[in-house]
Design a protein around this motif. Sequence first.
Motif, PDB file in Angstrom:
ATOM      1  N   TYR A  51      -6.972   7.750   1.039  1.00 33.67           N
ATOM      2  CA  TYR A  51      -6.743   7.676  -0.438  1.00 33.67           C
ATOM      3  C   TYR A  51      -6.622   6.569  -1.164  1.00 33.67           C
ATOM      4  CZ  TYR A  51      -6.011  12.529   1.204  1.00 33.67           C
ATOM      5  OH  TYR A  51      -6.025  13.567   1.759  1.00 33.67           O
ATOM      6  N   GLY A  52      -6.887   5.227  -0.644  1.00 34.11           N
ATOM      7  CA  GLY A  52      -6.656   4.065  -1.153  1.00 34.11           C
ATOM      8  C   GLY A  52      -7.759   3.584  -2.325  1.00 34.11           C
TER       9      GLY A  52
ATOM     10  N   LYS B 158       1.772   8.443  -7.524  1.00 31.08           N
ATOM     11  CA  LYS B 158       2.372   7.405  -7.073  1.00 31.08           C
ATOM     12  C   LYS B 158       1.845   6.142  -7.879  1.00 31.08           C
ATOM     13  CE  LYS B 158       3.656   6.790  -2.699  1.00 31.08           C
ATOM     14  NZ  LYS B 158       3.606   6.545  -1.405  1.00 31.08           N
ATOM     15  N   THR B 159       0.775   5.914  -7.845  1.00 30.51           N
ATOM     16  CA  THR B 159       0.242   4.803  -8.375  1.00 30.51           C
ATOM     17  C   THR B 159       0.687   4.480  -9.969  1.00 30.51           C
ATOM     18  OG1 THR B 159      -1.664   4.501  -6.933  1.00 30.51           O
ATOM     19  CG2 THR B 159      -1.960   3.267  -8.775  1.00 30.51           C
TER      20      THR B 159
ATOM     21  N   SER C 177      -6.387   4.966  -5.795  1.00 30.06           N
ATOM     22  CA  SER C 177      -5.435   3.733  -6.189  1.00 30.06           C
ATOM     23  C   SER C 177      -6.137   2.596  -6.991  1.00 30.06           C
ATOM     24  CB  SER C 177      -4.585   3.349  -5.258  1.00 30.06           C
ATOM     25  OG  SER C 177      -3.360   2.633  -5.856  1.00 30.06           O
TER      26      SER C 177
ATOM     27  N   VAL D  30      -0.232   4.419  -2.353  1.00 26.40           N
ATOM     28  CA  VAL D  30      -0.987   5.451  -1.981  1.00 26.40           C
ATOM     29  C   VAL D  30      -0.286   6.564  -0.974  1.00 26.40           C
ATOM     30  CG1 VAL D  30      -3.019   5.899  -0.253  1.00 26.40           C
ATOM     31  CG2 VAL D  30      -2.878   3.371  -1.578  1.00 26.40           C
TER      32      VAL D  30
ATOM     33  N   THR E 294      -1.574  10.292  -4.568  1.00 22.11           N
ATOM     34  CA  THR E 294      -2.049   8.827  -4.818  1.00 22.11           C
ATOM     35  C   THR E 294      -1.795   8.470  -6.438  1.00 22.11           C
ATOM     36  OG1 THR E 294      -3.180   8.481  -2.590  1.00 22.11           O
ATOM     37  CG2 THR E 294      -3.717   7.063  -4.658  1.00 22.11           C
TER      38      THR E 294
ATOM     39  N   ARG F  51       0.793  -1.315  -0.077  1.00 21.95           N
ATOM     40  CA  ARG F  51      -0.023  -0.108   0.046  1.00 21.95           C
ATOM     41  C   ARG F  51       0.897   1.150   0.094  1.00 21.95           C
ATOM     42  NH1 ARG F  51      -4.859   2.631   2.285  1.00 21.95           N
ATOM     43  NH2 ARG F  51      -4.293   4.572   3.112  1.00 21.95           N
TER      44      ARG F  51
END
Length: 292
Positions: free
Chosen positions: A144-145, A114-115, A148, A104, A111, A100
Motif C-alpha cells: 500500500y506504499g 495514516k498518511t 501513500s 503505510v 494507509t 514507512r
Amino acid sequence: MNATTPSALLEATGTRAVLAQLDAELVGLAPVKGRIRDIAALLLIDKLRAEQGLQSTPPSLHMCFTGNPGTGKTTVALRMAEVLKQLGYVRKGHMVAVTRDDLVGQFIGHTAPKTREVIKKAMGGVLFIDEAYYLYKPENERDYGAESIEILLQVMENHRDDLVVILAGYRDRMDTFFGSNPGMASRIAHHIDFPDYSEAELMQIAELMLGQLNYRFDEQAVPAFGRYLNLRRQQPHFANARSIRNALDRIRLRHATRLFQADSALSKEQLTTLQAEDVLASRVFGRQETTA
C-alpha cells in the motif's frame, strides 16, 4: 522609508542566529551548510522583492537528503524548519520525523488515514521521511506504499506554501526510488548529499560531545581514541556521529566502573577525566570483527 538590506533582514528575522547554531553544533559538512545558506538567501531575497512590489512566488523547497547514518541529516532538517519559520515560509517551524510504518497501513483502507494524519501534524512545518525508498515496493503487488506516495504528491504540489517535505536515505537507494517515481522526482527542488566524516572530524565531534557532558580525554586517551576510530571505521555498521556517541557511552561506563572501585573520595578531576585504559578496554582492539 529606507529599503531593508539583506543583512538587516537576516538579523531581524533571527535567521543569522539559526545558521550560527547550525555551524556550532555540526562539525564539517561545509557543502551542506553552504546549500542551507543558499536556500536562506533565496527566501530572504524573495521577501525583499515582495517589499518592493516585485512578483514573488514562493519557491518549491521540497528536498532530498542523502548520506550514510549519523551524518547530520535530521539535525539539518530541524534547523531548516527553524529557518523557514523565521523567514515566514511556514507557520510553525516544527519538524515531524516519520518512516514507512508511520505512513503505510497493513490492510485495505488503513494507509490513506495514516498518511493524512501525519501530514496534518506536519502542516506549517517540515515532514521528514527517513529511508523514504521503503515507501515503494514494486515487487509486492499488494503493498500500500503507492497509495501513500500519491497522497504525498498531491500535498507537496497543493500545499507547498505551508509544508516542506524532506526525503532522506542512502544515495543509491534514493536514486532508484526517484527513477521509479518520476512524479516525486519532479517535486524535489533540492538534493543535498551528506558526506561521511573524516577521522579528524570524528575526533572533533567526540570532544564536542564530551564537553557537553562535562567530560574530557586526558593526554593518553586522545591517541587511544584515535586508534579506536581507525579500527572502528573499518568495521561494518559504522554510523559516523551516531557510532561516536555509542562509543563514548561505553567509555563512560568503563570509567564509572573503574572509579566505583576506588576507596577514597573522588576529585572533580577524576570524575571528569577519561583515561586511555577506559578506551583501550574496547573489544575493537582485541577482535576487530566486533562492533563494541
